[in-house]
Write an enzyme that holds these catalytic residues in place. Structure first.
Site, PDB file in Angstrom:
ATOM      1  N   SER A 262       0.847  -1.186   0.000  1.00  0.00           N
ATOM      2  CA  SER A 262       0.000   0.000   0.000  1.00  0.00           C
ATOM      3  C   SER A 262       0.880   1.232   0.000  1.00  0.00           C
ATOM      4  O   SER A 262       1.947   1.240   0.619  1.00  0.00           O
ATOM      5  CB  SER A 262      -0.885  -0.003   1.249  1.00  0.00           C
ATOM      6  OG  SER A 262      -1.521   1.249   1.367  1.00  0.00           O
ATOM      7  N   GLY A 315       9.430   7.335  -4.800  1.00  0.00           N
ATOM      8  CA  GLY A 315       9.708   6.489  -5.965  1.00  0.00           C
ATOM      9  C   GLY A 315       9.963   7.316  -7.222  1.00  0.00           C
ATOM     10  O   GLY A 315       9.413   8.411  -7.372  1.00  0.00           O
ATOM     11  N   CYS A 318       6.914   8.175  -9.015  1.00  0.00           N
ATOM     12  CA  CYS A 318       5.827   8.520  -8.106  1.00  0.00           C
ATOM     13  C   CYS A 318       5.539  10.023  -8.104  1.00  0.00           C
ATOM     14  O   CYS A 318       6.452  10.834  -7.994  1.00  0.00           O
ATOM     15  CB  CYS A 318       6.229   8.070  -6.701  1.00  0.00           C
ATOM     16  SG  CYS A 318       4.899   8.275  -5.540  1.00  0.00           S
ATOM     17  N   GLY A 358      12.109   2.604  -2.535  1.00  0.00           N
ATOM     18  CA  GLY A 358      11.932   3.687  -3.507  1.00  0.00           C
ATOM     19  C   GLY A 358      12.919   4.822  -3.328  1.00  0.00           C
ATOM     20  O   GLY A 358      13.473   5.049  -2.249  1.00  0.00           O
ATOM     21  N   GLY A 359      13.173   5.510  -4.446  1.00  0.00           N
ATOM     22  CA  GLY A 359      13.992   6.716  -4.390  1.00  0.00           C
ATOM     23  C   GLY A 359      15.491   6.470  -4.383  1.00  0.00           C
ATOM     24  O   GLY A 359      16.257   7.402  -4.143  1.00  0.00           O
ATOM     25  N   TRP A 405       6.741   1.908 -15.646  1.00  0.00           N
ATOM     26  CA  TRP A 405       5.569   2.699 -15.283  1.00  0.00           C
ATOM     27  C   TRP A 405       5.171   2.419 -13.832  1.00  0.00           C
ATOM     28  O   TRP A 405       5.357   1.328 -13.321  1.00  0.00           O
ATOM     29  CB  TRP A 405       4.400   2.425 -16.233  1.00  0.00           C
ATOM     30  CG  TRP A 405       3.918   1.008 -16.250  1.00  0.00           C
ATOM     31  CD1 TRP A 405       2.847   0.503 -15.582  1.00  0.00           C
ATOM     32  CD2 TRP A 405       4.486  -0.104 -16.985  1.00  0.00           C
ATOM     33  NE1 TRP A 405       2.705  -0.840 -15.851  1.00  0.00           N
ATOM     34  CE2 TRP A 405       3.693  -1.239 -16.699  1.00  0.00           C
ATOM     35  CE3 TRP A 405       5.571  -0.248 -17.841  1.00  0.00           C
ATOM     36  CZ2 TRP A 405       3.973  -2.497 -17.239  1.00  0.00           C
ATOM     37  CZ3 TRP A 405       5.852  -1.498 -18.372  1.00  0.00           C
ATOM     38  CH2 TRP A 405       5.048  -2.598 -18.080  1.00  0.00           C
ATOM     39  N   ARG A 417      -3.756  -0.716  -4.687  1.00  0.00           N
ATOM     40  CA  ARG A 417      -2.666  -0.044  -3.966  1.00  0.00           C
ATOM     41  C   ARG A 417      -2.987   1.424  -3.733  1.00  0.00           C
ATOM     42  O   ARG A 417      -2.676   1.980  -2.706  1.00  0.00           O
ATOM     43  CB  ARG A 417      -1.360  -0.173  -4.757  1.00  0.00           C
ATOM     44  CG  ARG A 417      -0.166   0.435  -4.022  1.00  0.00           C
ATOM     45  CD  ARG A 417       1.131   0.199  -4.788  1.00  0.00           C
ATOM     46  NE  ARG A 417       2.248   0.045  -3.883  1.00  0.00           N
ATOM     47  CZ  ARG A 417       3.007   1.052  -3.455  1.00  0.00           C
ATOM     48  NH1 ARG A 417       2.774   2.273  -3.860  1.00  0.00           N
ATOM     49  NH2 ARG A 417       3.998   0.840  -2.621  1.00  0.00           N
TER      50      ARG A 417
HETATM   51  P1  RVP Z   1      11.916   3.386  -7.419  1.00  0.00           P
HETATM   52  O1  RVP Z   1      12.857   2.298  -6.999  1.00  0.00           O
HETATM   53  O2  RVP Z   1      12.430   4.748  -7.068  1.00  0.00           O
HETATM   54  O3  RVP Z   1      11.532   3.281  -8.865  1.00  0.00           O
HETATM   55  O4  RVP Z   1      10.593   3.213  -6.540  1.00  0.00           O
HETATM   56  C1  RVP Z   1       9.860   2.019  -6.523  1.00  0.00           C
HETATM   57  C2  RVP Z   1       8.777   2.155  -5.473  1.00  0.00           C
HETATM   58  O5  RVP Z   1       7.902   3.230  -5.799  1.00  0.00           O
HETATM   59  C3  RVP Z   1       7.867   0.953  -5.359  1.00  0.00           C
HETATM   60  O6  RVP Z   1       8.423  -0.099  -4.603  1.00  0.00           O
HETATM   61  C4  RVP Z   1       6.639   1.550  -4.702  1.00  0.00           C
HETATM   62  O7  RVP Z   1       6.774   1.659  -3.302  1.00  0.00           O
HETATM   63  C5  RVP Z   1       6.605   2.949  -5.279  1.00  0.00           C
HETATM   64  N1  RVP Z   1       5.665   3.092  -6.409  1.00  0.00           N
HETATM   65  C6  RVP Z   1       5.255   2.166  -7.311  1.00  0.00           C
HETATM   66  N2  RVP Z   1       4.401   2.765  -8.156  1.00  0.00           N
HETATM   67  C7  RVP Z   1       4.322   4.032  -7.750  1.00  0.00           C
HETATM   68  C8  RVP Z   1       3.481   5.064  -8.334  1.00  0.00           C
HETATM   69  O8  RVP Z   1       2.893   4.891  -9.388  1.00  0.00           O
HETATM   70  N3  RVP Z   1       3.385   6.185  -7.656  1.00  0.00           N
HETATM   71  N4  RVP Z   1       5.115   4.227  -6.691  1.00  0.00           N
END
Ligand code: RVP
Length: 497
Positions: A262, A315, A318, A358-359, A405, A417
């Protein structure tokens, strides 16, 4: 009145590690990257220990079975996504659990009645030159023969001709039962001068292909993450909507760890779902998240989470912070939640690992996340760049990119989610884009691991526990951030070559 929390919301780019004294026996060869995956009694080992601290994001563009297999072979764990029917996710779990090193599932399959033109297109798409001919054109149909790029050529043979006219029929294809050991299969490949040995079940259905080129493959992966039966481990994302149906099916398929997925896990729904999962499947580890502060960590830990994911809005795909104005800089979130985890350990005797999700844009961000207290990391953009990720590889003027994506994008349609109070998305929280193509996961991850080990050696830490306990971090000013980059004209841009 609204409360203002202490401190600024900070990102990894704002920090550097100070080198610590390095002892002579602390070298990249001795650095240990094992990390606890699940809750355990403090001071005792975790029931599942990652052998390298990486997990793949629960995303359609990231965690295919191929990626989960490649990552488990490197000692990490793939989390297969849940935004699809239960049976599809179950099939992917089974594909990873049934993986046998050197025994591959055929991804290039045709019927005898397909045309050679169709076969050629399929080979171009998969990049493979050996196709299985099965009665239903699937990887588990009855094996009727093999056809390889040696058997036909588009300029020599009519594209409208049928596969049956060029295939080698099964009675002329050496093959074996699926219980054959890899060493025996390899011996046959050499003795009978074969390139490929198909294996079939008792009713003649295709199981695997064994290729000569995979002969030395197993030796490349000394840190594989396997269960007690020596099968690769795999995780799965689940949601708070259909978990009562989904979890039993995933457990039945042999999943090793679940994670409630989530974008904001600080909710009564998630606590309820965690409690249900731990009541019905106490032996299956289940993670929760995502959270960004101590209060939310403790809430999910009390609800039974076996690990907790940290990160909202950081992310690479994100846009939650733009759209909803919620989130927290990933570095601040990890530091705060890591402190909460340690306090929880001191109060309860239970160690609940945390995952920085993420990030992570640069390899050194992974080192920073681990130094700041994350037990392991989850990455999307990073893994989406590799061959094993499901996104299409697209040519550009300068090379290749891969599709990537977000789960909050319209393309993913992941309303489970990004629940916005009903089925469907009213607004997007993620974008649909591309990432630079980075080749094979094994090669790419080896470089990342080499860099993390080098950082740990500089910080005098031979394992991740010591790294967290002894790391010294400093904030960087804008000026010192500039100083971190090369300030000469690099060779390619100097125009001299
Ligand atoms: P990154 O590694 O920076 O690409 O981030 C991946 C993370 O971003 C995922 O594990 C999830 O927690 C989050 N995510 C996935 N989809 C989205 C979005 O559409 N906002 N964010």
């Amino acid at each position: 009145m609204a409360q203002l929390v202490d401190g600024i919301s900070r990102t990894f780019n704002e920090f550097l590690l100070l080198p610590n004294r390095t002892s002579v026996d602390c070298t990249p060869a001795t650095v240990d990257l094992r990390a606890p995956l699940v809750r355990h009694v403090a001071g005792e080992p975790s029931a599942i220990e990652l052998r390298t601290p990486f997990t793949s994001a629960i995303m359609q563009a990231v965690s295919s079975p191929e990626l989960a297999i490649a990552l488990a072979r490197e000692g990490g764990l793939g989390f297969l996504h849940h935004n699809r029917p239960v049976e599809d996710q179950v099939a992917d779990i089974r594909a990873v659990k049934n993986f046998k090193a050197g025994f591959v599932f055929s991804d290039t399959n045709v019927r005898p009645t397909d045309t050679l033109g169709h076969l050629w297109e399929l080979m171009e798409r998969t990049g493979h030159t050996t196709a299985a001919v099965t009665d239903d054109g699937t990887a588990s149909g009855r094996l009727l023969g093999l056809v390889t790029s040696r058997d036909f050529h588009p300029q020599r043979h009519d594209a409208a001709a049928l596969v049956s006219t060029r295939m080698v029929p099964i009675d002329k294809v050496p093959h074996s039962g699926d219980d054959i050991a890899l060493s025996t299969a390899n011996a046959r490949l050499w003795e009978e001068r074969l390139d490929c040995l198909p294996t079939v079940d008792e009713s003649g259905r295709l199981r695997h292909l064994v290729f000569r080129s995979d002969y030395t493959d197993n030796k490349r992966f000394p840190t594989q993450l396997v269960d007690d039966g020596k099968r690769l481990r795999v995780g799965a994302g689940v949601n708070t909507h259909d978990y009562r149906d989904r979890i039993p099916a995933l457990v039945e398929a042999g999943v090793d760890a679940l994670a409630f997925d989530s974008s904001d896990g600080f909710s009564d729904w998630q606590a309820e779902a965690l409690t249900w999962a731990k009541k019905h499947y106490p032996e299956v580890p289940v993670g929760g998240g995502n959270v960004v502060d101590a209060e939310a960590f403790t809430f999910l830990a009390d609800a039974g989470a076996d690990f907790i994911k940290v990160g909202v809005g950081g992310g690479s795909i994100c846009i939650t912070r733009d759209q909803k104005g919620i989130g927290r800089g990933q570095a601040s979130a990890v530091l705060d939640v890591a402190a909460a985890r340690d306090a929880y350990r001191d109060n309860t005797g239970q160690y609940v690992p945390i995952c920085s999700d993420g990030g992570l844009v640069h390899d050194y961000h992974v080192a920073l996340a681990l130094a700041m207290g994350a037990d392991f990391v989850m990455m999307g953009r990073y893994f989406a760049r590799f061959d094993q990720a499901p996104g299409a590889k697209v040519p550009t003027r300068d090379g290749f990119v891969k599709e990537y994506w977000g789960e909050g994008s319209s393309r993913a349609r992941n309303w489970q989610r990004y629940g916005q109070g009903g089925r469907g998305l009213q607004f997007e929280e993620g974008v649909d884009g591309y990432v630079p193509y980075a080749g094979d996961l094994h090669e790419g991850l080896a470089t990342t691991i080499a860099k993390i080990k080098a950082t740990m050696v500089s910080c005098g830490a031979a394992d991740l526990r010591a790294f967290k306990d002894t790391a010294r971090l400093t904030l960087v000013s804008e000026q010192s951030f500039q100083e971190s980059h090369a300030t000469v004209m690099v060779r390619e841009t100097a125009g001299l070559d």
